[in-house]
Design a protein around this motif. Structure first.
Motif, PDB file in Angstrom:
ATOM      1  N   ALA A 145       0.983  -1.132  -0.309  1.00 49.83           N
ATOM      2  CA  ALA A 145      -0.125  -0.077   0.130  1.00 49.83           C
ATOM      3  C   ALA A 145       1.081   1.657  -0.103  1.00 49.83           C
ATOM      4  N   ARG A 146       2.660   1.385   0.466  1.00 47.41           N
ATOM      5  CA  ARG A 146       2.633   2.612   1.086  1.00 47.41           C
ATOM      6  C   ARG A 146       3.281   2.721  -1.040  1.00 47.41           C
ATOM      7  N   HIS A 147       3.276   1.411  -1.655  1.00 49.04           N
ATOM      8  CA  HIS A 147       3.772   2.109  -3.368  1.00 49.04           C
ATOM      9  C   HIS A 147       2.743   2.390  -3.505  1.00 49.04           C
ATOM     10  N   GLY A 148       1.518   2.659  -3.360  1.00 53.99           N
ATOM     11  CA  GLY A 148       0.714   2.862  -4.125  1.00 53.99           C
ATOM     12  C   GLY A 148       0.558   4.880  -3.275  1.00 53.99           C
ATOM     13  N   TYR A 149       1.274   4.871  -2.152  1.00 59.32           N
ATOM     14  CA  TYR A 149       0.584   6.074  -1.806  1.00 59.32           C
ATOM     15  C   TYR A 149       2.299   6.970  -1.874  1.00 59.32           C
ATOM     16  N   THR A 150       3.341   6.286  -2.667  1.00 64.32           N
ATOM     17  CA  THR A 150       4.770   7.496  -3.326  1.00 64.32           C
ATOM     18  C   THR A 150       4.385   7.542  -4.334  1.00 64.32           C
ATOM     19  N   ASP A 151       3.690   6.946  -4.850  1.00 65.74           N
ATOM     20  CA  ASP A 151       2.681   7.017  -6.466  1.00 65.74           C
ATOM     21  C   ASP A 151       1.892   8.458  -5.872  1.00 65.74           C
ATOM     22  N   ILE A 152       0.838   8.299  -5.225  1.00 63.01           N
ATOM     23  CA  ILE A 152       0.285   9.942  -5.544  1.00 63.01           C
ATOM     24  C   ILE A 152       0.774  10.579  -4.797  1.00 63.01           C
ATOM     25  N   SER A 153       1.914  10.279  -3.991  1.00 65.68           N
ATOM     26  CA  SER A 153       2.564  11.795  -2.946  1.00 65.68           C
ATOM     27  C   SER A 153       3.693  12.110  -4.332  1.00 65.68           C
ATOM     28  N   THR A 154       4.308  11.806  -5.424  1.00 72.30           N
ATOM     29  CA  THR A 154       5.265  11.445  -6.136  1.00 72.30           C
ATOM     30  C   THR A 154       4.464  12.402  -7.333  1.00 72.30           C
ATOM     31  N   TYR A 155       2.986  12.103  -7.090  1.00 72.88           N
ATOM     32  CA  TYR A 155       2.358  12.924  -9.209  1.00 72.88           C
ATOM     33  C   TYR A 155       2.413  13.662  -7.939  1.00 72.88           C
ATOM     34  N   ASN A 156       1.623  14.725  -7.644  1.00 78.69           N
ATOM     35  CA  ASN A 156       1.392  15.642  -6.435  1.00 78.69           C
ATOM     36  C   ASN A 156       1.938  16.231  -6.227  1.00 78.69           C
ATOM     37  N   GLU A 157       3.494  16.097  -6.422  1.00 74.91           N
ATOM     38  CA  GLU A 157       5.130  16.894  -5.702  1.00 74.91           C
ATOM     39  C   GLU A 157       5.254  17.373  -7.548  1.00 74.91           C
ATOM     40  N   LEU A 158       4.844  16.445  -8.173  1.00 77.15           N
ATOM     41  CA  LEU A 158       5.116  17.163 -10.006  1.00 77.15           C
ATOM     42  C   LEU A 158       4.528  17.658 -10.551  1.00 77.15           C
ATOM     43  N   LEU A 159       3.310  18.015  -9.934  1.00 78.87           N
ATOM     44  CA  LEU A 159       2.123  18.245 -10.078  1.00 78.87           C
ATOM     45  C   LEU A 159       2.031  19.901 -10.705  1.00 78.87           C
ATOM     46  N   PRO A 160       2.202  20.665 -10.340  1.00 77.12           N
ATOM     47  CA  PRO A 160       3.031  22.569 -10.935  1.00 77.12           C
ATOM     48  C   PRO A 160       3.625  22.284 -11.948  1.00 77.12           C
ATOM     49  N   ALA A 161       5.406  21.386 -12.175  1.00 78.97           N
ATOM     50  CA  ALA A 161       6.089  21.672 -12.824  1.00 78.97           C
ATOM     51  C   ALA A 161       5.715  20.407 -14.497  1.00 78.97           C
ATOM     52  N   LEU A 162       4.183  20.181 -14.008  1.00 81.32           N
ATOM     53  CA  LEU A 162       3.240  19.423 -15.453  1.00 81.32           C
ATOM     54  C   LEU A 162       2.928  20.464 -15.612  1.00 81.32           C
ATOM     55  N   ARG A 163       2.060  20.781 -14.686  1.00 83.80           N
ATOM     56  CA  ARG A 163       0.836  22.140 -15.371  1.00 83.80           C
ATOM     57  C   ARG A 163       2.060  23.245 -16.002  1.00 83.80           C
ATOM     58  N   GLN A 164       2.878  23.477 -15.101  1.00 87.00           N
ATOM     59  CA  GLN A 164       3.944  24.672 -16.381  1.00 87.00           C
ATOM     60  C   GLN A 164       4.031  23.987 -16.859  1.00 87.00           C
ATOM     61  N   ALA A 165       4.458  23.091 -17.598  1.00 88.57           N
ATOM     62  CA  ALA A 165       5.019  22.528 -19.657  1.00 88.57           C
ATOM     63  C   ALA A 165       4.035  22.890 -19.978  1.00 88.57           C
ATOM     64  N   VAL A 166       3.055  22.342 -19.650  1.00 90.60           N
ATOM     65  CA  VAL A 166       1.811  22.055 -20.683  1.00 90.60           C
ATOM     66  C   VAL A 166       1.230  23.232 -20.918  1.00 90.60           C
ATOM     67  N   GLN A 167       0.910  24.193 -19.497  1.00 88.22           N
ATOM     68  CA  GLN A 167       1.418  25.965 -20.351  1.00 88.22           C
ATOM     69  C   GLN A 167       2.217  26.157 -20.800  1.00 88.22           C
ATOM     70  N   ASP A 168       3.322  25.949 -20.775  1.00 83.17           N
ATOM     71  CA  ASP A 168       4.541  26.554 -21.638  1.00 83.17           C
ATOM     72  C   ASP A 168       3.752  25.819 -23.320  1.00 83.17           C
ATOM     73  N   ALA A 169       3.832  25.122 -23.940  1.00 83.61           N
ATOM     74  CA  ALA A 169       3.098  24.390 -24.405  1.00 83.61           C
ATOM     75  C   ALA A 169       2.308  24.503 -25.148  1.00 83.61           C
ATOM     76  N   ALA A 170       0.754  25.052 -24.488  1.00 81.45           N
ATOM     77  CA  ALA A 170      -0.567  25.747 -25.271  1.00 81.45           C
ATOM     78  C   ALA A 170       0.335  26.995 -25.560  1.00 81.45           C
ATOM     79  N   THR A 171       0.612  27.562 -24.370  1.00 75.55           N
ATOM     80  CA  THR A 171       0.333  29.188 -24.957  1.00 75.55           C
ATOM     81  C   THR A 171       2.002  28.982 -26.252  1.00 75.55           C
ATOM     82  N   GLY A 172       2.605  28.579 -26.585  1.00 74.14           N
ATOM     83  CA  GLY A 172       4.250  28.793 -27.287  1.00 74.14           C
ATOM     84  C   GLY A 172       2.723  27.919 -28.871  1.00 74.14           C
ATOM     85  N   LEU A 173       1.807  27.764 -28.734  1.00 67.02           N
ATOM     86  CA  LEU A 173       1.571  26.856 -29.931  1.00 67.02           C
ATOM     87  C   LEU A 173       0.914  27.865 -30.972  1.00 67.02           C
TER      88      LEU A 173
END
Length: 161
Positions: free
Chosen positions: A133-161
């Motif tokens: 179960a800790r593996h699942g918690y680690t997946d969720i925690s890692t995704y949530n930590e990376l979410l701002p960087a992922l959102r910014q990367a999508v924002q930058d890509a979409a803005t650049g189109l």
């Protein structure tokens, strides 16, 4: 294609490239992470769990043998929707194509396998379940930590189109 004819797309590109189109507002980016509670399975043997194709490397020695008591398989399924805006240029009447919104939803559904040899309710079963179960918690925690960087990367890509 999104309500814009195939002949309009090259014209929209030419207008945007020539600077005729007014700069569009930045696109709105929404990202959601939807988690599903882990499914627990106790119907496969340790040997069957050991034959799963996993990306983890345990050892480089040919002489070691591992017993797999538990295994977490994480399923990440992304889906996206992109909404375009195509206002007509007042001077030419041609469309100026731009990205209006981007919606990305990532569904996360883990499955925890506990070896059939471990009877539910036993110490071995509970400990293995707790570990996996800790593996699942680690997946969720890692995704949530990376979410701002992922959102910014999508924002930058979409803005650049």
């Amino acid at each position: 294609m999104f309500g814009i004819g195939p002949m309009t797309l090259p014209a929209a590109y030419l207008l945007a490239a020539s600077g005729v189109c007014a700069p569009p507002p930045p696109p709105v980016v929404h990202m959601d992470f939807v988690t599903t509670p882990a499914v627990q399975r106790n119907d496969l043997t340790s040997h069957a769990l050991g034959s799963f194709n996993i990306s983890t490397t345990f050892s480089h020695s040919r002489n070691e043998t591992f017993t797999v008591g538990g295994l977490t398989v994480s399923d990440f399924s992304p889906a996206y929707l992109i909404d375009f805006d195509a206002p007509a240029d007042p001077a030419t009447g041609l469309a100026c194509l731009s990205v209006k919104t981007v919606q990305i939803t990532v569904h996360y559904a883990p499955t925890i396998y506990i070896a059939k040899e471990y009877a539910p309710g036993t110490c071995r079963f509970r400990t293995t379940l707790q570990h996996d179960a800790r593996h699942g918690y680690t997946d969720i925690s890692t995704y949530n930590e990376l979410l701002p960087a992922l959102r910014q990367a999508v924002q930058d890509a979409a803005t650049g189109l």
